[in-house]
Design a protein around this motif. Structure first.
Motif, PDB file in Angstrom:
ATOM      1  N   VAL A  14       0.906  -1.408   0.106  1.00  0.00           N
ATOM      2  CA  VAL A  14       0.091   0.086  -0.042  1.00  0.00           C
ATOM      3  C   VAL A  14       0.897   1.239  -0.149  1.00  0.00           C
ATOM      4  CG1 VAL A  14      -1.724   1.584   1.371  1.00  0.00           C
ATOM      5  CG2 VAL A  14      -1.780  -1.163   1.098  1.00  0.00           C
ATOM      6  N   ALA A  15       1.867   1.306   0.846  1.00  0.00           N
ATOM      7  CA  ALA A  15       2.784   2.438   1.018  1.00  0.00           C
ATOM      8  C   ALA A  15       3.514   2.587  -0.628  1.00  0.00           C
ATOM      9  CB  ALA A  15       3.906   2.249   2.011  1.00  0.00           C
ATOM     10  N   TYR A  16       3.796   1.536  -1.318  1.00  0.00           N
ATOM     11  CA  TYR A  16       4.710   1.885  -2.549  1.00  0.00           C
ATOM     12  C   TYR A  16       3.731   2.237  -3.470  1.00  0.00           C
ATOM     13  CZ  TYR A  16       6.848   0.829  -7.061  1.00  0.00           C
ATOM     14  OH  TYR A  16       7.235   0.940  -8.248  1.00  0.00           O
ATOM     15  N   GLU A  17       2.117   1.746  -3.520  1.00  0.00           N
ATOM     16  CA  GLU A  17       1.264   2.247  -4.635  1.00  0.00           C
ATOM     17  C   GLU A  17       0.929   3.652  -4.191  1.00  0.00           C
ATOM     18  OE1 GLU A  17      -1.978  -0.523  -3.987  1.00  0.00           O
ATOM     19  OE2 GLU A  17      -1.010  -2.234  -5.490  1.00  0.00           O
ATOM     20  N   SER A  18       1.147   4.295  -2.901  1.00  0.00           N
ATOM     21  CA  SER A  18       0.633   5.553  -2.800  1.00  0.00           C
ATOM     22  C   SER A  18       1.765   6.372  -3.079  1.00  0.00           C
ATOM     23  CB  SER A  18       0.201   5.807  -1.110  1.00  0.00           C
ATOM     24  OG  SER A  18       1.037   5.395  -0.340  1.00  0.00           O
ATOM     25  N   ALA A  19       2.955   5.933  -3.534  1.00  0.00           N
ATOM     26  CA  ALA A  19       4.185   6.899  -3.599  1.00  0.00           C
ATOM     27  C   ALA A  19       3.869   7.373  -4.936  1.00  0.00           C
ATOM     28  CB  ALA A  19       5.387   5.953  -3.576  1.00  0.00           C
ATOM     29  N   SER A  20       4.531   8.705  -5.029  1.00  0.00           N
ATOM     30  CA  SER A  20       4.820   9.316  -6.469  1.00  0.00           C
ATOM     31  C   SER A  20       5.449   8.369  -7.296  1.00  0.00           C
ATOM     32  CB  SER A  20       4.978  10.716  -6.200  1.00  0.00           C
ATOM     33  OG  SER A  20       6.573  10.806  -5.918  1.00  0.00           O
ATOM     34  N   LEU A  21       5.478   8.891  -8.593  1.00  0.00           N
ATOM     35  CA  LEU A  21       6.298   8.316  -9.681  1.00  0.00           C
ATOM     36  C   LEU A  21       7.817   8.515  -9.430  1.00  0.00           C
ATOM     37  CD1 LEU A  21       6.861   6.764 -12.373  1.00  0.00           C
ATOM     38  CD2 LEU A  21       6.566   8.948 -13.536  1.00  0.00           C
ATOM     39  N   THR A  22       8.173   9.765  -8.989  1.00  0.00           N
ATOM     40  CA  THR A  22       9.377  10.091  -8.618  1.00  0.00           C
ATOM     41  C   THR A  22      10.049   9.275  -7.458  1.00  0.00           C
ATOM     42  OG1 THR A  22       9.255  12.447  -9.567  1.00  0.00           O
ATOM     43  CG2 THR A  22      11.007  12.142  -7.700  1.00  0.00           C
ATOM     44  N   GLU A  23       9.092   9.080  -6.252  1.00  0.00           N
ATOM     45  CA  GLU A  23       9.576   8.252  -5.297  1.00  0.00           C
ATOM     46  C   GLU A  23       9.663   6.732  -5.538  1.00  0.00           C
ATOM     47  OE1 GLU A  23       7.302  10.907  -1.538  1.00  0.00           O
ATOM     48  OE2 GLU A  23       6.153   9.073  -2.907  1.00  0.00           O
ATOM     49  N   ARG A  24       8.983   6.325  -6.628  1.00  0.00           N
ATOM     50  CA  ARG A  24       8.970   4.855  -7.038  1.00  0.00           C
ATOM     51  C   ARG A  24      10.533   4.662  -7.767  1.00  0.00           C
ATOM     52  NH1 ARG A  24       3.219   2.937  -8.803  1.00  0.00           N
ATOM     53  NH2 ARG A  24       2.013   3.384  -7.283  1.00  0.00           N
ATOM     54  N   GLN A  25      10.511   5.696  -8.621  1.00  0.00           N
ATOM     55  CA  GLN A  25      11.991   5.905  -9.503  1.00  0.00           C
ATOM     56  C   GLN A  25      13.099   5.767  -8.314  1.00  0.00           C
ATOM     57  OE1 GLN A  25      11.107   9.196 -11.994  1.00  0.00           O
ATOM     58  NE2 GLN A  25      10.848   7.554 -13.600  1.00  0.00           N
ATOM     59  N   GLN A  26      13.044   6.401  -7.467  1.00  0.00           N
ATOM     60  CA  GLN A  26      14.181   6.555  -6.440  1.00  0.00           C
ATOM     61  C   GLN A  26      14.193   5.215  -5.452  1.00  0.00           C
ATOM     62  OE1 GLN A  26      13.153   9.991  -3.965  1.00  0.00           O
ATOM     63  NE2 GLN A  26      14.166  11.515  -5.579  1.00  0.00           N
ATOM     64  N   TYR A  27      13.203   4.685  -5.316  1.00  0.00           N
ATOM     65  CA  TYR A  27      13.350   3.584  -4.709  1.00  0.00           C
ATOM     66  C   TYR A  27      13.856   2.316  -5.376  1.00  0.00           C
ATOM     67  CZ  TYR A  27      11.317  -0.461  -2.187  1.00  0.00           C
ATOM     68  OH  TYR A  27      10.904  -1.781  -1.235  1.00  0.00           O
ATOM     69  N   ALA A  28      13.437   2.206  -6.846  1.00  0.00           N
ATOM     70  CA  ALA A  28      14.080   1.298  -7.628  1.00  0.00           C
ATOM     71  C   ALA A  28      15.642   1.548  -7.957  1.00  0.00           C
ATOM     72  CB  ALA A  28      13.270   1.486  -9.106  1.00  0.00           C
ATOM     73  N   GLN A  29      16.061   2.998  -7.928  1.00  0.00           N
ATOM     74  CA  GLN A  29      17.444   3.315  -7.877  1.00  0.00           C
ATOM     75  C   GLN A  29      18.097   2.605  -6.725  1.00  0.00           C
ATOM     76  OE1 GLN A  29      17.561   7.284  -8.741  1.00  0.00           O
ATOM     77  NE2 GLN A  29      17.061   7.054 -11.072  1.00  0.00           N
ATOM     78  N   THR A  30      17.610   2.762  -5.715  1.00  0.00           N
ATOM     79  CA  THR A  30      18.105   2.488  -4.441  1.00  0.00           C
ATOM     80  C   THR A  30      18.342   0.814  -4.255  1.00  0.00           C
ATOM     81  OG1 THR A  30      17.121   4.189  -3.051  1.00  0.00           O
ATOM     82  CG2 THR A  30      17.880   2.292  -1.739  1.00  0.00           C
ATOM     83  N   LEU A  31      17.158   0.123  -4.643  1.00  0.00           N
ATOM     84  CA  LEU A  31      17.369  -1.257  -4.691  1.00  0.00           C
ATOM     85  C   LEU A  31      18.343  -1.704  -5.652  1.00  0.00           C
ATOM     86  CD1 LEU A  31      13.290  -2.351  -4.664  1.00  0.00           C
ATOM     87  CD2 LEU A  31      15.157  -2.609  -2.883  1.00  0.00           C
ATOM     88  N   ALA A  32      18.382  -1.204  -6.770  1.00  0.00           N
ATOM     89  CA  ALA A  32      19.706  -1.522  -8.056  1.00  0.00           C
ATOM     90  C   ALA A  32      20.846  -1.289  -7.298  1.00  0.00           C
ATOM     91  CB  ALA A  32      19.260  -0.601  -9.409  1.00  0.00           C
ATOM     92  N   ALA A  33      21.117  -0.533  -6.389  1.00  0.00           N
ATOM     93  CA  ALA A  33      22.304  -0.193  -5.773  1.00  0.00           C
ATOM     94  C   ALA A  33      22.847  -1.427  -5.030  1.00  0.00           C
ATOM     95  CB  ALA A  33      22.251   1.096  -5.041  1.00  0.00           C
ATOM     96  N   ALA A  34      21.734  -2.227  -4.760  1.00  0.00           N
ATOM     97  CA  ALA A  34      22.376  -3.603  -3.977  1.00  0.00           C
ATOM     98  C   ALA A  34      23.276  -4.480  -4.505  1.00  0.00           C
ATOM     99  CB  ALA A  34      20.953  -4.198  -3.400  1.00  0.00           C
ATOM    100  N   GLY A  35      23.211  -4.346  -5.790  1.00  0.00           N
ATOM    101  CA  GLY A  35      24.510  -5.065  -6.553  1.00  0.00           C
ATOM    102  C   GLY A  35      23.933  -6.567  -6.548  1.00  0.00           C
ATOM    103  N   ASP A  36      24.874  -7.463  -6.090  1.00  0.00           N
ATOM    104  CA  ASP A  36      24.788  -8.754  -6.120  1.00  0.00           C
ATOM    105  C   ASP A  36      23.546  -9.422  -5.466  1.00  0.00           C
ATOM    106  OD1 ASP A  36      27.054  -9.169  -7.684  1.00  0.00           O
ATOM    107  OD2 ASP A  36      28.278  -9.666  -6.072  1.00  0.00           O
TER     108      ASP A  36
END
Length: 314
Positions: A5-27
Motif C-alpha cells: 500500500v505504501a508503495y502504491e501511494s508513492a509518487s512516480l519520482t519516489e518509486r523511481q528513487q526506490y528502484a534506484q536504491t534497490l538496484a544499488a544493492a548489486g549482487d
C-alpha cells in the motif's frame, strides 16, 4: 500500512528513487535484472542491476499485490517482458482462494512420466486441468529428442547451439510441472495472473511469443525539422506534412511542435515590441562633468531644437 500500500501511494519520482536504491544493492539483485552499462563514450561496460528492470518488476508486483522484495525474487524480465515464475503463479492462484493440486506418474527412464495439474475455482467451481509429458514437450519443440538408448532406457536430449545441456534435459520433471502450472494459470486464472506468461514460457518461445505491434517508423526526422523551423509558416507546413504519418508518430512530435511554436511566438513578440529609443541623454563622468563627446552632442541637440522653435536662424 503494508509495504504494498505504501508503495502504491508513492509518487512516480519516489518509486523511481526506490528502484534506484534497490538496484544499488548489486549482487543482491537477481541476475535476470542486470544489463550492460553504457559508458559516456557510447561503449558498453560490465553488466549491473538495471533500475529500469527493477522498477518494472516492482510495478508488476504491486499490480499483483506483492511486496517489492517478493516481486524481485519471483518476477523476471525476459524478452523485454515481465514474467512470473511458475511457483508464483501457483502461489497467486492459492492466495486468491482457489484450489490447485499436482499429480505425478511414471518415470522418465520408462518413457511414461507425466505431470497433471488440476485447479478448481472458488467462485464457480470450474475445474481446469493440464497434463504435460516429455512427448508433448517434444511436439512443442522444447526438447530435441526423447528416445531409448542402447540399454533400452528413455533419455531426454535438449541442447543449446553450443551443445550444452538445457534445463529441459537436466530438470525434465520440474520443467513439465512448471509448464502444466503455467497452462492452468493462463487458461483458468487470467484474473489472478493478469494474463502474464511464466518465465519458462517466455524463454522457450522467445521471439515467437505474441508481442505488441511494433511502433511505426517516421518517414522523416521530424524532431530535427521542427527544431530547425525558423518561422510559424515553416512550422505550419510541417504540421500539414505530419498529417500523413501514423497516430503514434504524430503523438511523439506534438510536444516538440508546440514547444517550437511557443518559442517562435515569443521571438515575434520581442521584435514587435522593439522601439526606436530616444537619443541617449548625456552622461556625466564620475566628476559630474560631461565628457567632450556628450557635451557636443547635447549642444547640437539644443541648437536643432532652437532652430525648430524659430529662435535661431540656421
Amino acid at each position: 500500512m503494508s509495504a504494498v500500500v505504501a508503495y502504491e501511494s508513492a509518487s512516480l519520482t519516489e518509486r523511481q528513487q526506490y528502484a534506484q536504491t534497490l538496484a544499488a544493492a548489486g549482487d543482491l539483485i537477481p541476475r535476470g535484472l542486470w544489463s550492460p552499462v553504457q559508458r559516456p563514450d557510447g561503449s558498453m561496460g560490465p553488466a549491473a542491476p538495471s533500475p529500469g528492470k527493477v522498477l518494472l518488476v516492482i510495478e508488476t508486483g504491486a499490480m499483483l499485490g506483492l511486496h517489492p522484495a517478493a516481486a524481485l525474487q519471483s518476477i523476471d524480465v525476459v524478452e523485454g517482458r515481465a514474467s512470473l515464475s511458475a511457483q508464483l503463479t501457483a502461489a497467486l492462484i492459492r492466495k486468491a482462494g482457489h484450489r490447485l493440486s499436482i499429480a505425478k506418474s511414471g518415470t522418465i527412464a520408462a518413457g511414461d512420466y507425466a505431470v497433471t495439474v488440476t485447479a478448481v475455482r472458488a467462485d464457480d467451481g470450474e475445474e481446469i486441468t493440464a497434463t504435460w509429458d516429455v512427448h508433448r514437450a517434444l511436439r512443442a519443440g522444447l526438447v530435441d529428442s526423447f528416445k531409448k538408448n542402447a540399454q533400452g532406457i528413455w533419455e531426454v536430449r535438449a541442447r543449446s547451439k553450443q551443445g550444452n545441456p538445457l534445463p529441459w534435459e537436466a530438470y525434465t520433471e520440474t520443467m513439465l510441472k512448471w509448464r502444466a502450472i503455467a497452462e492452468v494459470g493462463r487458461e483458468g486464472f487470467s484474473d489472478v495472473t493478469f494474463g502474464l506468461y511464466t518465465t519458462e514460457e517466455v524463454r522457450d518461445m522467445g521471439p515467437s511469443l505474441p508481442v505488441a505491434d511494433p511502433e511505426p517508423e517516421a518517414s522523416e526526422d521530424w524532431p530535427a525539422l521542427i527544431a530547425a523551423a525558423a518561422s510559424r509558416a515553416e512550422l505550419d507546413d510541417i504540421a500539414e506534412r505530419l498529417k500523413g504519418e501514423p497516430d503514434a508518430v504524430r503523438a511523439k512530435t506534438r510536444a516538440a511542435w508546440q514547444a517550437r511554436a511557443g518559442v517562435l511566438a515569443r521571438e515575434a513578440e520581442t521584435v514587435d515590441a522593439e522601439v526606436v529609443e530616444d537619443e541617449p541623454e548625456a552622461q556625466a563622468d564620475e566628476s559630474g562633468e560631461l565628457s567632450e563627446a556628450d557635451y557636443e552632442a547635447q549642444t547640437a541637440a539644443e541648437y536643432e531644437a532652437a532652430v525648430e522653435r524659430g529662435e535661431v536662424q540656421p
